[in-house]
Scaffold this active site. Structure first.
Site, short mmCIF file in Angstrom:
data_model
loop_
_atom_site.label_atom_id
_atom_site.label_comp_id
_atom_site.label_asym_id
_atom_site.label_seq_id
_atom_site.Cartn_x
_atom_site.Cartn_y
_atom_site.Cartn_z
N LYS A 154 5.68 -21.66 -28.06
CA LYS A 154 5.20 -22.99 -28.44
C LYS A 154 6.19 -23.46 -29.51
CE LYS A 154 3.03 -25.99 -31.22
NZ LYS A 154 3.96 -27.07 -30.88
N HIS A 155 7.11 -24.29 -29.08
CA HIS A 155 8.13 -24.75 -30.02
C HIS A 155 7.61 -25.98 -30.78
CE1 HIS A 155 11.94 -24.41 -31.79
NE2 HIS A 155 12.66 -24.08 -30.72
N SER A 207 5.46 -23.39 -41.69
CA SER A 207 4.93 -23.64 -43.03
C SER A 207 3.74 -22.72 -43.32
CB SER A 207 4.49 -25.09 -43.12
OG SER A 207 3.49 -25.32 -42.15
N GLU A 228 6.64 -15.67 -40.68
CA GLU A 228 7.88 -16.00 -41.40
C GLU A 228 7.69 -17.41 -41.95
OE1 GLU A 228 10.36 -14.09 -41.92
OE2 GLU A 228 10.27 -12.53 -40.40
N LEU A 229 7.35 -17.50 -43.23
CA LEU A 229 6.95 -18.80 -43.76
C LEU A 229 8.00 -19.36 -44.72
CD1 LEU A 229 3.17 -17.90 -44.20
CD2 LEU A 229 4.36 -18.78 -42.18
N CYS A 262 14.74 -22.09 -44.55
CA CYS A 262 13.76 -21.35 -45.35
C CYS A 262 14.46 -20.53 -46.43
CB CYS A 262 12.93 -20.45 -44.45
SG CYS A 262 13.92 -19.40 -43.40
N GLU A 359 8.32 -25.36 -52.24
CA GLU A 359 9.49 -25.37 -51.36
C GLU A 359 9.96 -26.83 -51.23
OE1 GLU A 359 8.90 -24.50 -47.08
OE2 GLU A 359 10.81 -23.45 -47.23
P1 NAP Z 1 5.36 -26.36 -39.37
O1 NAP Z 1 4.93 -27.76 -39.50
O2 NAP Z 1 4.48 -25.31 -39.88
O3 NAP Z 1 5.64 -26.14 -37.81
C1 NAP Z 1 6.09 -24.91 -37.31
C2 NAP Z 1 5.43 -24.66 -35.96
O4 NAP Z 1 4.04 -24.48 -36.16
C3 NAP Z 1 5.56 -25.83 -35.00
O5 NAP Z 1 5.68 -25.33 -33.71
C4 NAP Z 1 4.26 -26.56 -35.18
O6 NAP Z 1 3.89 -27.33 -34.05
C5 NAP Z 1 3.30 -25.41 -35.37
N1 NAP Z 1 2.11 -25.72 -36.12
C6 NAP Z 1 1.96 -26.56 -37.17
N2 NAP Z 1 0.68 -26.53 -37.61
C7 NAP Z 1 0.02 -25.64 -36.84
C8 NAP Z 1 -1.31 -25.18 -36.79
N3 NAP Z 1 -2.24 -25.60 -37.66
N4 NAP Z 1 -1.66 -24.28 -35.85
C9 NAP Z 1 -0.75 -23.83 -34.98
N5 NAP Z 1 0.54 -24.23 -34.96
C10 NAP Z 1 0.92 -25.12 -35.89
O7 NAP Z 1 6.76 -26.10 -40.05
P2 NAP Z 1 8.06 -26.97 -39.87
O8 NAP Z 1 7.97 -28.13 -40.77
O9 NAP Z 1 8.34 -27.22 -38.45
O10 NAP Z 1 9.15 -25.93 -40.36
C11 NAP Z 1 9.53 -25.83 -41.66
C12 NAP Z 1 8.86 -24.65 -42.33
O11 NAP Z 1 9.22 -23.45 -41.66
C13 NAP Z 1 9.34 -24.47 -43.73
O12 NAP Z 1 8.28 -24.14 -44.56
C14 NAP Z 1 10.33 -23.32 -43.61
O13 NAP Z 1 10.57 -22.65 -44.80
C15 NAP Z 1 9.68 -22.49 -42.58
N6 NAP Z 1 10.65 -21.56 -41.97
C16 NAP Z 1 10.57 -20.25 -42.25
C17 NAP Z 1 11.49 -19.36 -41.73
C18 NAP Z 1 11.42 -17.89 -42.01
O14 NAP Z 1 12.04 -17.13 -41.30
N7 NAP Z 1 10.67 -17.44 -43.00
C19 NAP Z 1 12.51 -19.83 -40.92
C20 NAP Z 1 12.57 -21.19 -40.65
C21 NAP Z 1 11.62 -22.05 -41.18
P3 NAP Z 1 4.07 -28.94 -34.05
O15 NAP Z 1 5.51 -29.21 -34.20
O16 NAP Z 1 3.52 -29.33 -32.73
O17 NAP Z 1 3.27 -29.43 -35.21
#
Ligand code: NAP
Length: 466
Positions: A154-155, A207, A228-229, A262, A359
């Site tokens: 699920k991207h 996130s 991995e947040l 991240c 962050e």
């Molecule tokens: P995000 O909003 O959390 O989205 C990530 C994924 O989760 C997307 O596929 C999103 O789908 C899905 N998602 C969001 N809310 C959800 C929920 N309540 N239930 C299930 N799935 C859900 O994060 P982002 O803004 O795309 O990415 C940035 C974040 O990722 C930053 O905090 C960054 O630090 C973190 N990150 C961490 C790492 C690591 O390795 N630690 C690497 C890269 C990024 P939708 O797009 O459909 O909402």
């Protein structure tokens, strides 16, 4: 939520997709479950051959894949092409090392023979972010498939073309159709999938709120998760550091991927003796960055992935200023089409203000002054996150103290935090749990099975691998 490719450089909608219906999701889960039954029995040699083929496809078509990434999420094309190359690397790494990482591990006990066997778990759901739209997926998929699991992706909803391209790569590499499937769905469909008995585990990169939600649903079902947040990585510079190198690396570490990584350095903690000099050079180098069309070779910083990220950044800068911070350079969105934001430096931050340890997901750096190493470590550890950390010093005693006391999943001395297939990657505290990459990553989604064989004669063939 709409699943749409929108070019962040122009705001143009490139393509939209209908989310899968409940019936289509059910069919894909069934295909995953059916495929797992046979795929788990494929010999390593066959999996290795297919994974090597995936690497070849990535290398041969890296320009094309790079363009898909750049047009969907805005990273400079040169970085997107490198990302495709890095995905090939992780495919090759696991193609070559999975048989060793997952070989039976013999342990001497009072048994005639005892050992640990690593067996696949089944269909694993991967919820992935848009920021490294290929790399994040491949570093999950390469070990998962080499271990004999099957993957469901699920991207993020803003990178559907990347998601479909990745599915195609695995199919073209010879993996059965159910071994890796992309599910074009919104995040609202994730709960139902996690609750489905055919999905046995999940990994989420994203996130903190998304991680919390996925982990609690999966936890309720007693299903393993890896999270991995986010991160608010410190980048510490001590007086003995090579300042030229530290400043140049600091700029790169903050602005890599247009600041949306991240493990980007987000808080710069500088020893007071060198603070003024660091600040002067850092400002100059941040101002010299070329902002523009990410398709251009000369561009250092392209647009942010979505208008929402621009708004969030502006809001964070305003909140910092409201609690006493000064903007040394940048601070606002750029008046042109697309989601562009100025490279920004904030100083005089109140360490107790929430924004100081949040962050910041964009090209905004926060500078802090530290009187000594103990204060530097205290500032570094004040955040609830614990992903990466970097410390610059040529003093061996200081190096040892940083390695020991920084609360993070990684400490890089005199370098910038980066992922490498050979080294584990992951966080502590609110940055998540579990590890990706290296042998730790491939052992996350396996049954670590203890085998104990007693002395009776008829057990002679009991430990044969099937
Ligand atoms: P995000 O909003 O959390 O989205 C990530 C994924 O989760 C997307 O596929 C999103 O789908 C899905 N998602 C969001 N809310 C959800 C929920 N309540 N239930 C299930 N799935 C859900 O994060 P982002 O803004 O795309 O990415 C940035 C974040 O990722 C930053 O905090 C960054 O630090 C973190 N990150 C961490 C790492 C690591 O390795 N630690 C690497 C890269 C990024 P939708 O797009 O459909 O909402």
């Amino acid at each position: 939520m709409a699943i749409a490719s929108i070019n962040p450089t122009t705001g143009e909608t490139l393509k939209t997709f209908d989310a899968l219906t409940a019936k289509q999701i059910d069919e894909k889960l069934q295909l995953a479950a059916d495929t797992f039954r046979t795929y788990r029995r494929t010999p390593f040699a066959e999996r290795t051959r297919m994974m090597q083929r995936a690497a070849e496809i990535l290398e041969t078509r890296k320009q094309e894949f790079g363009k898909v990434m750049t047009t969907e999420m805005g990273k400079p094309l040169k970085a997107a092409v490198s990302e495709a190359e890095k995905c090939a690397w992780v495919c090759r790494y696991y193609a070559e090392t999975a048989p060793q990482h997952l070989a039976d591990d013999v342990v001497e006990t009072n048994a005639r023979k005892s050992y640990v066997r690593f067996q696949p778990l089944g269909p694993v759901l991967a919820v992935m972010p848009w920021n490294f739209p290929f790399w994040q997926v491949f570093r999950f998929a390469a070990p998962a498939l080499m271990a004999g699991n099957v993957g469901l992706l699920k991207h993020a909803s803003n990178v559907p073309q990347c998601a479909l391209a990745i599915e195609e790569i695995f199919r073209d590499a010879g993996f059965p159709a159910g071994a890796f499937q992309t599910l074009l769905i919104g995040s609202d469909a994730v709960e139902g999938i996690l609750n489905d008995h055919r999905v046995v585990a999940a990994t989420l990169t994203g996130s903190e709120p998304a991680g919390r939600s996925v982990a609690s649903i999966a936890g309720n079902q007693i299903k393993k998760t890896v999270l991995e947040l986010g991160g608010s990585d410190p980048f510490i510079v001590m007086p003995s550091a090579n300042l030229d190198e530290a400043v140049t690396t600091a700029v790169k570490a903050r602005t890599i991927n247009n600041g949306q990584s991240c493990i980007a350095a987000k808080r710069f903690i500088i020893a007071t003796e060198i603070y003024e000099e660091f600040e002067r050079r850092f400002v100059n180098e941040m101002r010299a960055l070329r902002i523009g069309d990410p398709m251009e070779e000369s561009t250092d910083i392209g647009p942010l992935a979505t208008p929402q990220i621009v708004n969030d950044l502006e809001c964070q800068v305003k909140r910092a200023v409201a609690t006493g911070a000064r903007v040394l350079t940048g601070g606002t969105k750029i008046d042109r089409p697309g989601n562009f934001f100025e490279p920004t430096i904030l100083v005089d931050l109140d360490l107790n203000a929430p924004v100081s340890c949040e962050e910041i997901f964009g090209p905004v750096a926060m500078l802090f002054r530290a009187l000594n190493i103990d204060e530097a470590i205290k500032i570094a550890n004040v955040t609830p996150f614990g992903l990466g950390s970097a410390a610059w010093t040529n003093d061996a005693k200081e190096q040892a103290q940083f390695i020991d006391q920084l609360e993070a999943g990684a400490v890089f001395i005199n370098g910038m935090v980066a992922s490498d297939p050979r080294l584990p990657f992951g966080g502590v505290k609110s940055s998540g749990y579990g590890r990706e990459l290296a042998e730790f990553g491939i052992r996350e989604f396996v049954n670590i099975k203890t085998v104990w064989i007693g002395a009776a004669d008829h057990t002679d063939n009991a430990d044969k691998t099937d």
